[in-house]
Each structure stands twice: as C-alpha cells, then as structure tokens.
Write an enzyme that holds these catalytic residues in place. Structure first.
Site, PDB file in Angstrom:
ATOM      1  N   LYS A 106       0.816  -1.219   0.000  1.00 46.43           N
ATOM      2  CA  LYS A 106       0.000   0.000   0.000  1.00 46.43           C
ATOM      3  C   LYS A 106       0.850   1.269   0.000  1.00 46.43           C
ATOM      4  O   LYS A 106       0.358   2.355  -0.281  1.00 46.43           O
ATOM      5  CB  LYS A 106      -0.958  -0.033   1.178  1.00 46.43           C
ATOM      6  CG  LYS A 106      -1.997  -1.128   0.958  1.00 46.43           C
ATOM      7  CD  LYS A 106      -2.979  -1.289   2.066  1.00 46.43           C
ATOM      8  CE  LYS A 106      -4.095  -2.236   1.682  1.00 46.43           C
ATOM      9  NZ  LYS A 106      -3.641  -3.627   1.477  1.00 46.43           N
TER      10      LYS A 106
HETATM   11  C1  LIG Z   1      -4.316  -4.625   0.629  1.00 44.12           C
HETATM   12  C2  LIG Z   1      -3.563  -5.876   0.403  1.00 44.12           C
HETATM   13  C3  LIG Z   1      -3.962  -6.813  -0.581  1.00 44.12           C
HETATM   14  C4  LIG Z   1      -5.212  -6.646  -1.417  1.00 44.12           C
HETATM   15  O1  LIG Z   1      -5.139  -5.596  -2.342  1.00 44.12           O
HETATM   16  P1  LIG Z   1      -6.479  -5.021  -3.001  1.00 44.12           P
HETATM   17  O2  LIG Z   1      -6.046  -3.867  -3.802  1.00 44.12           O
HETATM   18  O3  LIG Z   1      -7.350  -4.618  -1.832  1.00 44.12           O
HETATM   19  O4  LIG Z   1      -7.085  -6.115  -3.792  1.00 44.12           O
HETATM   20  C5  LIG Z   1      -3.193  -7.954  -0.748  1.00 44.12           C
HETATM   21  N1  LIG Z   1      -2.111  -8.188   0.013  1.00 44.12           N
HETATM   22  C6  LIG Z   1      -1.696  -7.322   0.964  1.00 44.12           C
HETATM   23  C7  LIG Z   1      -0.505  -7.652   1.788  1.00 44.12           C
HETATM   24  C8  LIG Z   1      -2.399  -6.133   1.188  1.00 44.12           C
HETATM   25  O5  LIG Z   1      -1.982  -5.288   2.145  1.00 44.12           O
END
Ligand SMILES: *Cc1c(COP(=O)(O)O)cnc(C)c1O
Length: 481
Positions: A106
């Site tokens: 993120k």
């Molecule tokens: C947020 C997240 C996801 C999922 O991503 P999306 O964009 O919500 O589909 C997968 N793996 C990790 C480690 C995350 O933090």
C-alpha cells in the site's frame, strides 16, 4: 477531464474534484468517461518515476505539477530507485511491491495520494483542512500515517481494533511521529472500528466542522491510479531481461482483497500495455473466485480468519469499477449494487460474465496450501515469500496447469515476509517461540534475508499513541481532535 459515478453518468466531477471527494455522492465510484489516448511504448522508456508521471498526468490532468508531485512522493523513500523490482523465481517472476517505507504494498499508492490530495485542494482553491479518517485491520493504517504525516493542510486519524492487529503492526502505528497524526485503539473488532468510521462520516454530513473528512481507501481514484505504474515497470523489466519482445503479452497473478490492485492492472491494459490474463488470487475467503467462475457474487457467508489477513474480505469495492468498464451501463451497475446491499448477492448477465472471463481467471488457496508453497519456494528456489504472495503463486500454478498458457507470468508480491513472521517461519519449519521481534530475528538468522530497516528499528521506539476507547466514543474523539 470528466469523471462520473459508476452508478449514474450525470453525476460528474473533474479529476481533481474526484480525488477530493473520494466516493461519488450517490455511493458510486468515480471513473473517467473515456480512457485517454496514451503512448504506452513511450511510457516504457523512462524511469519508474517517469512512468508514474506519464500515467498520472493522463488520468488526472486537472492536477498540475505532476513531475514535482511524483518526485516528492517517491524520492528516497523506497529501498530501490526503481520502486518495485521484479525478480526471477523458478518459472515465474515476482514483482516486489513491498520495498516502501512501511514494507507494505500500500506504500506505492499511499506515498502518492497525499501529494495528489493537497495539489487537488490547491487547484480547487479549497483552504479548509482535510481530515483523513481510516479504520485499519493492520497494513493500511501505518502506510497512510507514513504518507500523510506532516503534510500541510491535512490531518490523519487512524482507528484500529484493540488486540486485533499484530504486535509489529501495533508498534508501527503507536510509534508514529508527526504533528498532524492521531492513532487510537477501539474496544471491539475491525468491523466495529470500520462501522464507527462510517458512522462518523454520516454524522458529520452537513455539519459545520473545522475540517473536511476524506478517506485513504482504494475507492479513491487518487489511490488507485498510482498503482498502474508497476505493471509498466514489470513489463519493462521483462523486456530488459530479454524474456519478451515489445508487444508480447504478459500474465499477472494478483493477491486480491478489495480488487484495487488487479483493477490497476486492467487499467494498465486499457492504456495499451500488452497484458494477457489477469489472475485473481484469493485465500479461503473465495467470494471473487466463485464470482469469476459463475457470475454470481454472494457475500452471505462467514468471514474466515486466515494467515493472509489483508485478503480477508467479503465485499470487494473496486469490482464495481470493472462491472462498469466492461458493461458501460451505469443503470445495470446501480441495480447490481443495490441488490448486493439489500439481498447480499447478485448475478451478472451472461454477456457480461463472458467479457469478464475473457480477461480474468480466478483461483483460491487455503492456509495449508499457502504454507506448503512458502516452504517449497524457499527450499527449492531459495526465495522467501509471505502468505499473501503465496496465494498469488498458487493461483499462477493452477492457471498454468489448467490452461497450458505459456506466456510469461508475473506474480505480484504484496507484503514482506517479515510482516507475517510466525506464518512464514512455521511454513519453512522454523521455531516460532518468543515475541514477533524474536520471530523476525529467527527468520533472518535461518534464511539470511535481512529484516527491513523500518521493522528492525521498531523495538524500543517510544509509544506516542496509547489511547483505547469504546466504539461509541469514536465521534467524540474525532470532534475533539
Ligand atoms: C491490501 C492488500 C492486498 C489486497 O489488495 P487489493 O487492492 O485490496 O485487492 C493484498 N495483500 C496485501 C498484503 C495487502 O496489504
């Protein structure tokens, strides 16, 4: 450039307004009316920052000074200058998205969003402060705090469930520095914290407040758009490695929760990048696998706790954007979303399902299989991955086995193995005794993979935000900030 709601094309905003608002007033998500013409080959030629600049300028043209915003967002903040490296592992390539300041994927988006938001504010002549309000089950909170701390004109408040995040995740948040940040634990689970945040948004509607509320969630196009860059980066890395020729298609397997990451891949394809199949990987919470295979989305099932908690989700908000993009029909999207709300499920028309299946494939994997993959990939290929990434690897293996598709495969890696040391140690047969810090040290001693600096330096840092409140006190807390 005009954006409109996925549920009603007469609800419009320009791109700066869309970033400021986050969610459209009718509850829909903002999408551009048309995907702009884009020179994808030229985009592949620059650095990662150049790629981000080109993509964001094309999609968010009402936000000025994009090169400067990108420079501020990323320079010196990631472990590597290319931001998101691609490494060969066995027959696949792993796209490492976790090299940012909090070791979470993120970071790519949440480093950029504060820049976009403050620039959009300026472009719109808005001078009140923005208060970013977020409930987190772990990773989003810290990545948002890191992105927004000390950004002028913005404040950020993060709620997390008391006892509901890992020791390291809590430490990451409660040690956060900055004069515009608030972090508070809520007695309850993640749903209580999230419901509390939604209630605060509702209670503040139309109220005279010294700030304007906004969210750092991937419903905001300003959080989604920065994620397109790394698909271009990975493609370029395959070109440089001589694995593909310009124009060859590449498949991507994406560990999926809210459907933001994989939708960014679809938008990359929309901008011209030769993307083959997008593989939607889930854990035991397999709502999306069922949907992509059958056309019925059904959230009426228990939410299971897994070793990949960031994918423990029943309603994937950004799927709404795909339904709109593939149908072009806002009335259909509005009716499907209403059904989901009222009845808990919906079924898309056959024609739309066929379009989805032409570009997407889906598979799910339980914790046992994820552990088996972490162990095998480590022992046979010498690469250490986390449980989220393992689900992406599992889906990629299933896809190749079932389709025989031999186009190059990139598996997106969304978390550092050090974010989930117990699950990873267990999977490789290590000793999981002690605290999470002990587990990190054991993992590093056993594998020789260094602990990311931001995690290694946490232990012993002063805790600045130790408050715990009842869930019905959240509004009061925010009003007293
Ligand atoms: C947020 C997240 C996801 C999922 O991503 P999306 O964009 O919500 O589909 C997968 N793996 C990790 C480690 C995350 O933090």
């Amino acid at each position: 450039m005009q954006y409109h709601s996925t549920r009603n094309e007469t609800i419009r905003a320009d791109s700066a307004q869309a970033v400021l608002e986050g969610l459209a007033p009718d509850g829909g998500l903002y999408m551009p009316q048309t995907i702009p013409a884009f020179d994808w080959q030229q985009c592949l030629q620059g650095s990662s920052q150049d790629m981000a600049t080109r993509i964001l300028s094309a999609l968010l043209p009402d936000i000025p000074d994009m090169p400067e915003l990108v420079r501020r967002a990323y320079t010196g903040k990631f472990e590597t200058e290319d931001l998101t490296p691609t490494v060969p592992v066995g027959d696949f390539r792993v796209l490492e998205l976790f090299r940012g300041p909090t070791s979470a994927f993120k970071d790519v988006a949440l480093s950029m969003l504060p820049q976009l938001l403050t620039a959009a504010k300026k472009a719109k002549g808005m001078d009140e402060d923005i208060l970013i309000l977020t409930a987190t089950s772990g990773d989003t909170g810290k990545a948002a705090l890191e992105g927004f701390h000390d950004v002028p004109g913005v404040r950020i408040c993060v709620f997390y469930p008391d006892g509901g995040v890992s020791q390291v995740q809590r430490a990451q948040m409660v040690t956060q520095e900055g004069n515009n940040v608030a972090v508070c634990a809520v007695r309850g689970n993640f749903d209580d914290a999230q419901t509390g945040v939604k209630n605060i948004f509702a209670a503040c509607q139309g109220r005279e407040l010294p700030f304007r509320l906004s969210s750092a969630n991937s419903i905001n196009i300003g959080r989604l758009a920065p994620q397109i860059m790394y698909y271009f980066r990975a493609y370029r890395d395959l070109l440089d490695a001589g694995k593909i020729a310009l124009g060859d298609q590449v498949n991507f397997s994406v560990p999926t929760g809210n459907f933001g990451d994989i939708l960014a891949g679809y938008l990359a394809k929309g901008l011209g990048l030769p993307v083959g199949t997008l593989i939607c990987a889930s854990n035991a919470n397999n709502v999306l696998t069922d949907f992509i295979r059958t056309g019925t989305y059904d959230r009426r099932r228990p939410l299971l706790k897994t070793t990949s908690p960031s994918m423990d989700i029943l309603v994937s908000s950004n799927l709404e954007r795909l339904l709109y993009l593939l149908s072009g029909d806002t009335k259909l999207v509005a009716s499907l979303m209403e059904k989901l709300n009222k009845e808990g499920s919906y079924t898309v028309p056959d024609e739309l399902l066929a379009k989805i299946q032409a570009q997407f494939w889906a598979a799910c994997c339980d914790d046992g299989r994820a552990a088996e993959i972490i162990g095998r990939v480590y022992k046979e290929l010498g690469y250490l991955c986390d449980p989220h990434t393992a689900s992406g690897w599992a889906a990629a293996e299933d896809y190749v086995a079932q389709t025989g598709d031999s186009r190059p495969m990139v598996v997106l890696s969304t978390a550092s193995p050090y974010k989930f040391p117990a699950a990873v140690l267990h999977a490789i047969g290590g000793d999981i005794s002690g605290s999470e810090y002990d587990q990190m040290r054991t993992l590093s001693a056993v594998t020789g993979v260094p602990i990311p600096k931001n995690l290694a330096s946490l232990q012993g840092k002063p805790e600045k935000h130790t408050g715990v409140i009842d869930k019905d006190k959240m509004l009061e807390y925010v009003l007293n900030l």
